[in-house]
Design a protein around this motif. Sequence first.
Motif, mmCIF file in Angstrom:
data_model
loop_
_atom_site.group_PDB
_atom_site.id
_atom_site.type_symbol
_atom_site.label_atom_id
_atom_site.label_comp_id
_atom_site.label_asym_id
_atom_site.label_seq_id
_atom_site.Cartn_x
_atom_site.Cartn_y
_atom_site.Cartn_z
ATOM 1 N N GLU A 1 0.823 -1.226 0.000
ATOM 2 C CA GLU A 1 0.000 0.000 0.000
ATOM 3 C C GLU A 1 0.854 1.272 0.000
ATOM 4 O OE1 GLU A 1 -3.799 -0.145 0.805
ATOM 5 O OE2 GLU A 1 -3.123 -1.923 -0.314
ATOM 6 N N SER A 2 2.136 1.121 0.351
ATOM 7 C CA SER A 2 2.967 2.320 0.525
ATOM 8 C C SER A 2 3.289 2.989 -0.797
ATOM 9 C CB SER A 2 4.277 1.946 1.230
ATOM 10 O OG SER A 2 5.144 3.059 1.230
ATOM 11 N N GLU A 3 3.209 4.327 -0.779
ATOM 12 C CA GLU A 3 3.579 5.078 -1.985
ATOM 13 C C GLU A 3 5.089 5.323 -2.052
ATOM 14 O OE1 GLU A 3 2.426 9.362 -1.719
ATOM 15 O OE2 GLU A 3 1.486 8.748 0.183
ATOM 16 N N TYR A 4 5.784 4.932 -0.995
ATOM 17 C CA TYR A 4 7.223 5.233 -0.927
ATOM 18 C C TYR A 4 8.115 4.034 -1.225
ATOM 19 C CZ TYR A 4 5.293 9.181 1.668
ATOM 20 O OH TYR A 4 4.567 10.263 2.056
ATOM 21 N N GLY A 5 7.495 2.879 -1.504
ATOM 22 C CA GLY A 5 8.250 1.630 -1.636
ATOM 23 C C GLY A 5 9.466 1.734 -2.560
ATOM 24 N N GLU A 6 9.236 2.223 -3.775
ATOM 25 C CA GLU A 6 10.336 2.260 -4.759
ATOM 26 C C GLU A 6 11.435 3.225 -4.349
ATOM 27 O OE1 GLU A 6 9.463 2.827 -8.925
ATOM 28 O OE2 GLU A 6 7.791 1.393 -8.724
ATOM 29 N N GLU A 7 11.013 4.365 -3.817
ATOM 30 C CA GLU A 7 11.984 5.384 -3.394
ATOM 31 C C GLU A 7 12.876 4.822 -2.275
ATOM 32 O OE1 GLU A 7 10.016 8.991 -2.254
ATOM 33 O OE2 GLU A 7 11.908 10.075 -1.912
ATOM 34 N N ILE A 8 12.258 4.152 -1.316
ATOM 35 C CA ILE A 8 13.019 3.571 -0.202
ATOM 36 C C ILE A 8 13.968 2.495 -0.732
ATOM 37 C CG2 ILE A 8 12.837 2.189 1.919
ATOM 38 C CD1 ILE A 8 10.164 3.640 2.473
ATOM 39 N N ASP A 9 13.455 1.658 -1.615
ATOM 40 C CA ASP A 9 14.245 0.574 -2.205
ATOM 41 C C ASP A 9 15.535 1.094 -2.846
ATOM 42 O OD1 ASP A 9 14.021 -2.174 -2.435
ATOM 43 O OD2 ASP A 9 13.671 -2.015 -4.593
ATOM 44 N N GLU A 10 15.387 2.147 -3.620
ATOM 45 C CA GLU A 10 16.541 2.738 -4.313
ATOM 46 C C GLU A 10 17.594 3.226 -3.304
ATOM 47 O OE1 GLU A 10 17.668 3.386 -7.574
ATOM 48 O OE2 GLU A 10 16.257 1.698 -7.757
ATOM 49 N N HIS A 11 17.113 3.925 -2.275
ATOM 50 C CA HIS A 11 18.047 4.467 -1.272
ATOM 51 C C HIS A 11 18.756 3.336 -0.528
ATOM 52 C CE1 HIS A 11 17.520 8.775 -1.539
ATOM 53 N NE2 HIS A 11 16.221 8.613 -1.615
ATOM 54 N N ILE A 12 18.022 2.317 -0.164
ATOM 55 C CA ILE A 12 18.647 1.234 0.613
ATOM 56 C C ILE A 12 19.730 0.557 -0.228
ATOM 57 C CG2 ILE A 12 18.231 -1.049 1.630
ATOM 58 C CD1 ILE A 12 15.743 0.096 2.932
ATOM 59 N N LYS A 13 19.430 0.281 -1.473
ATOM 60 C CA LYS A 13 20.434 -0.373 -2.337
ATOM 61 C C LYS A 13 21.667 0.498 -2.532
ATOM 62 C CE LYS A 13 17.469 -2.212 -5.396
ATOM 63 N NZ LYS A 13 16.886 -2.228 -6.615
ATOM 64 N N GLY B 1 22.724 2.764 -0.424
ATOM 65 C CA GLY B 1 23.305 3.202 0.849
ATOM 66 C C GLY B 1 23.109 4.682 1.091
ATOM 67 N N SER B 2 22.175 5.280 0.369
ATOM 68 C CA SER B 2 21.912 6.715 0.564
ATOM 69 C C SER B 2 20.734 6.885 1.534
ATOM 70 C CB SER B 2 21.637 7.390 -0.782
ATOM 71 O OG SER B 2 20.645 6.684 -1.487
ATOM 72 N N ILE B 3 20.442 8.122 1.882
ATOM 73 C CA ILE B 3 19.515 8.382 2.981
ATOM 74 C C ILE B 3 18.146 8.856 2.464
ATOM 75 C CG2 ILE B 3 19.181 9.656 5.164
ATOM 76 C CD1 ILE B 3 21.578 7.664 5.141
ATOM 77 N N VAL B 4 17.132 8.172 2.915
ATOM 78 C CA VAL B 4 15.743 8.473 2.554
ATOM 79 C C VAL B 4 15.369 9.864 3.099
ATOM 80 C CG1 VAL B 4 13.359 7.691 2.994
ATOM 81 C CG2 VAL B 4 15.190 5.990 2.612
ATOM 82 N N SER C 1 27.200 -2.506 -1.881
ATOM 83 C CA SER C 1 26.375 -1.584 -1.081
ATOM 84 C C SER C 1 27.130 -1.108 0.156
ATOM 85 C CB SER C 1 25.075 -2.250 -0.621
ATOM 86 O OG SER C 1 24.219 -2.470 -1.706
ATOM 87 N N LEU C 2 27.910 -2.001 0.738
ATOM 88 C CA LEU C 2 28.624 -1.634 1.970
ATOM 89 C C LEU C 2 29.610 -0.497 1.751
ATOM 90 C CD1 LEU C 2 29.089 -5.074 3.656
ATOM 91 C CD2 LEU C 2 28.263 -3.015 4.799
ATOM 92 N N LYS C 3 30.274 -0.515 0.594
ATOM 93 C CA LYS C 3 31.213 0.586 0.296
ATOM 94 C C LYS C 3 30.471 1.908 0.302
ATOM 95 C CE LYS C 3 34.673 -1.900 -2.348
ATOM 96 N NZ LYS C 3 34.940 -2.425 -3.689
ATOM 97 N N LYS C 4 29.276 1.893 -0.303
ATOM 98 C CA LYS C 4 28.483 3.133 -0.362
ATOM 99 C C LYS C 4 27.967 3.510 1.025
ATOM 100 C CE LYS C 4 26.962 2.132 -5.058
ATOM 101 N NZ LYS C 4 25.844 1.596 -5.825
ATOM 102 N N ARG C 5 27.569 2.513 1.813
ATOM 103 C CA ARG C 5 27.038 2.810 3.154
ATOM 104 C C ARG C 5 28.136 3.407 4.036
ATOM 105 N NH1 ARG C 5 24.763 -2.864 4.670
ATOM 106 N NH2 ARG C 5 24.125 -1.908 6.627
ATOM 107 N N ILE C 6 29.344 2.880 3.889
ATOM 108 C CA ILE C 6 30.448 3.416 4.698
ATOM 109 C C ILE C 6 30.800 4.838 4.250
ATOM 110 C CG2 ILE C 6 32.940 3.141 5.139
ATOM 111 C CD1 ILE C 6 32.315 0.112 5.432
ATOM 112 N N ALA C 7 30.742 5.068 2.945
ATOM 113 C CA ALA C 7 31.008 6.430 2.453
ATOM 114 C C ALA C 7 29.939 7.389 2.991
ATOM 115 C CB ALA C 7 31.025 6.442 0.925
ATOM 116 N N THR C 8 28.693 6.955 2.976
ATOM 117 C CA THR C 8 27.611 7.803 3.511
ATOM 118 C C THR C 8 27.843 8.077 4.992
ATOM 119 O OG1 THR C 8 26.028 6.909 1.917
ATOM 120 C CG2 THR C 8 25.101 7.958 3.870
#
Length: 202
Positions: free
Chosen positions: A50-62, A64-67, A150-157
């Motif tokens: 039901e969430s309208e944010y699903g895709e946006e959240i998915d992209e950020h998680i992959k 490693g960026s911040i929603v 993803s971890l490299k990006k998460r650590i950079a973030t």
Amino acid sequence: MADPAKYNVIFVLGGPGAGKGTQCAKIVKEFDFVHLSAGDLLRAERRDPESEYGEEIDEHIKNGSIVPVAITCSLLERGMKQAKEKDDKDYFLVDGFPRNRDNLDGWNAQMSERVNLLTVLLFSCGEDVCVKRCIKRGETSGRADDNLESLKKRIATYNESTKPVIEHYRELSLVSEVPADRSPEEVFEDVKVIIKKIISSS
Ligand code: ADP
Ligand code: C5P
Ligand code: MG
């Protein structure tokens, strides 16, 4: 004295795999805190068809960026409100937040007047240890971001966006830092001392 009208909050920060979730689970077992992990709430929201944010959240998680904070802050606020109304809870571990300036500013605008920030519990841990733990967790977690790319990006973030937030709280003398590259039990011994001190003075 704690203001009964306010939520009492500990922010829990540290790099990916530093042991935030592990230590929060231990705190909840021993003290009257509710654990709200921003990452867990975002993953649950992403799974909700039901969430309208699903895709946006998915992209950020992959990546490693911040929603955007409006999404994350409303999930956290809902979690606190529910725990307060349903179980009369006043003490919260807000894990993995604020992760960047946008998180910090959005929280301050929306929540700060209704929140008593007790401390920022910081788990410090070397990058190599963090990566190793997350890769191992990835064997069973099913998380889209427990892989090397993803971890490299998460650590950079973490280095670029979260560390300045930690510095901001350091300047306010609000950081309680715990070395986290030890066994969970050893880390928790230090955590207990901090939590007891906070509870007795709140
Ligand atoms: P975070 O929430 O900070 O990303 P977790 O608590 O999920 O970290 O821990 C990441 C992984 O490392 C998990 O698989 C967890 O079981 C493991 N872990 C947590 N703390 C420790 C520790 N002190 N020593 C070794 N492994 C740990
Ligand atoms: O804390 P955790 O490792 O579970 O966070 C996983 C991911 O969730 C982060 O890498 C980020 O993409 C997202 N997240 C976010 N904002 C937060 C916390 C997590 O965007 N405050
Ligand atoms: Mg976690």
